[in-house]
Design a protein around this motif. Structure first.
Motif, PDB file in Angstrom:
ATOM      1  N   GLN A 142       0.831  -1.208   0.000  1.00 33.17           N
ATOM      2  CA  GLN A 142       0.000   0.000   0.000  1.00 33.17           C
ATOM      3  C   GLN A 142       0.863   1.254   0.000  1.00 33.17           C
ATOM      4  OE1 GLN A 142      -2.350  -0.896   3.480  1.00 33.17           O
ATOM      5  NE2 GLN A 142      -4.130  -1.471   2.244  1.00 33.17           N
ATOM      6  N   ASN A 146       0.701   3.744  -3.131  1.00 38.19           N
ATOM      7  CA  ASN A 146       0.264   5.119  -2.854  1.00 38.19           C
ATOM      8  C   ASN A 146       1.317   6.145  -3.269  1.00 38.19           C
ATOM      9  OD1 ASN A 146      -2.373   4.765  -1.870  1.00 38.19           O
ATOM     10  ND2 ASN A 146      -1.611   4.224   0.160  1.00 38.19           N
ATOM     11  N   VAL A 184      -7.153  -1.261  -5.980  1.00 33.47           N
ATOM     12  CA  VAL A 184      -8.362  -1.353  -5.158  1.00 33.47           C
ATOM     13  C   VAL A 184      -8.671  -2.814  -4.824  1.00 33.47           C
ATOM     14  CG1 VAL A 184     -10.860  -0.943  -5.156  1.00 33.47           C
ATOM     15  CG2 VAL A 184      -9.318   0.816  -6.024  1.00 33.47           C
ATOM     16  N   GLN A 188      -6.516  -2.913  -1.426  1.00 40.16           N
ATOM     17  CA  GLN A 188      -7.433  -2.030  -0.704  1.00 40.16           C
ATOM     18  C   GLN A 188      -6.942  -0.577  -0.683  1.00 40.16           C
ATOM     19  OE1 GLN A 188      -6.542  -4.698   2.111  1.00 40.16           O
ATOM     20  NE2 GLN A 188      -7.541  -6.136   0.773  1.00 40.16           N
ATOM     21  N   ILE A 189      -6.436  -0.102  -1.812  1.00 43.26           N
ATOM     22  CA  ILE A 189      -5.975   1.275  -1.925  1.00 43.26           C
ATOM     23  C   ILE A 189      -7.192   2.182  -1.922  1.00 43.26           C
ATOM     24  CG2 ILE A 189      -4.772   2.957  -3.408  1.00 43.26           C
ATOM     25  CD1 ILE A 189      -2.912   0.845  -2.136  1.00 43.26           C
ATOM     26  N   ASP A 190      -7.140   3.236  -1.118  1.00 41.57           N
ATOM     27  CA  ASP A 190      -8.218   4.211  -1.066  1.00 41.57           C
ATOM     28  C   ASP A 190      -7.943   5.254  -2.149  1.00 41.57           C
ATOM     29  OD1 ASP A 190     -10.149   6.094  -0.529  1.00 41.57           O
ATOM     30  OD2 ASP A 190      -9.423   6.569   1.491  1.00 41.57           O
ATOM     31  N   ALA A 192      -9.659   7.680  -3.035  1.00 44.85           N
ATOM     32  CA  ALA A 192     -10.163   9.024  -2.719  1.00 44.85           C
ATOM     33  C   ALA A 192      -9.006  10.010  -2.540  1.00 44.85           C
ATOM     34  CB  ALA A 192     -11.034   8.991  -1.464  1.00 44.85           C
ATOM     35  N   GLU A 193      -7.840   9.488  -2.109  1.00 47.13           N
ATOM     36  CA  GLU A 193      -6.675  10.361  -1.935  1.00 47.13           C
ATOM     37  C   GLU A 193      -6.224  10.913  -3.260  1.00 47.13           C
ATOM     38  OE1 GLU A 193      -3.519   8.732   0.428  1.00 47.13           O
ATOM     39  OE2 GLU A 193      -4.951   7.534   1.558  1.00 47.13           O
TER      40      GLU A 193
END
Length: 193
Positions: A142, A146, A184, A188-190, A192-193
């Motif tokens: 992650q 990110n 995703v 489980q990368i968010d 929204a960032e």
């Protein structure tokens, strides 16, 4: 006798060696479809070890997917394949003429293929599964994913439009779409960032 432009418009007998879950192969499938090129799909099931079959090793000695066969030309690696397709089949170009946008598209492709994607490759995951806990692996992945997405956001900030680098689907989008899905679905990368 066909002219050079007619010969270029007619695709050769394209065969794509692919695995449905591979984001690298997914990029090539997107590019082939955007360019309107017909191809034969040959499944290489990485989970079952199909990549170690001696017949596939003749196609790609690295034993990775994707690999594209175009007549007597064999190209492996998603970026190399897509750039080959871009040169040989110029319809529906994936690289813009504007040099700044072209450079940004190539940078995004490079960040995805060399900084983000290797963390989710089949072989990398196998390597880490034997050495670190599942939680450590997820957290590390992650962080790296990110970091890559944050760099891409900075690159495209000034030129993004409907798509990553403007209002047309380009190389950056071809690389980002499968990577976002993988980020995703697998890590489980968010987003929204």
């Amino acid at each position: 006798m066909a002219s050079d432009s007619e010969a270029m418009a007619r695709p050769a007998n394209l065969t794509l060696y692919s695995y449905y879950w591979s984001s690298c192969a997914h990029r090539v499938r997107i590019a082939l479809n955007l360019k309107g090129l017909e191809y034969e799909y040959k499944a290489v099931n990485l989970s079952k070890g199909d990549q170690f079959d001696p017949e596939f090793e003749k196609i790609n000695p690295l034993k990775f997917v994707p690999a594209l066969v175009d007549g007597d030309v064999v190209v492996a690696d998603s970026l190399a394949i897509i750039l080959y397709l871009e040169d040989k089949y110029p319809q529906h170009p994936l690289l813009p003429q504007d040099l700044k946008k072209k450079a940004i598209n190539l940078q995004v492709a490079s960040i995805v293929s060399s900084s983000i994607q290797p963390l989710q490759s089949f072989f990398t995951r196998q390597f880490f599964e034997k050495r670190i806990s599942l939680d450590e692996k997820l957290t590390s992945s992650q962080n790296h994913v990110n970091k890559g997405f944050a760099a891409i956001e900075k690159l495209i900030k000034e030129i993004a439009g409907k798509y990553a680098t403007g209002d047309e689907v380009q190389l950056a989008d071809v690389f980002l779409a499968p990577q976002i899905f993988a980020g995703v679905a697998r890590f489980q990368i968010d987003m929204a960032e």
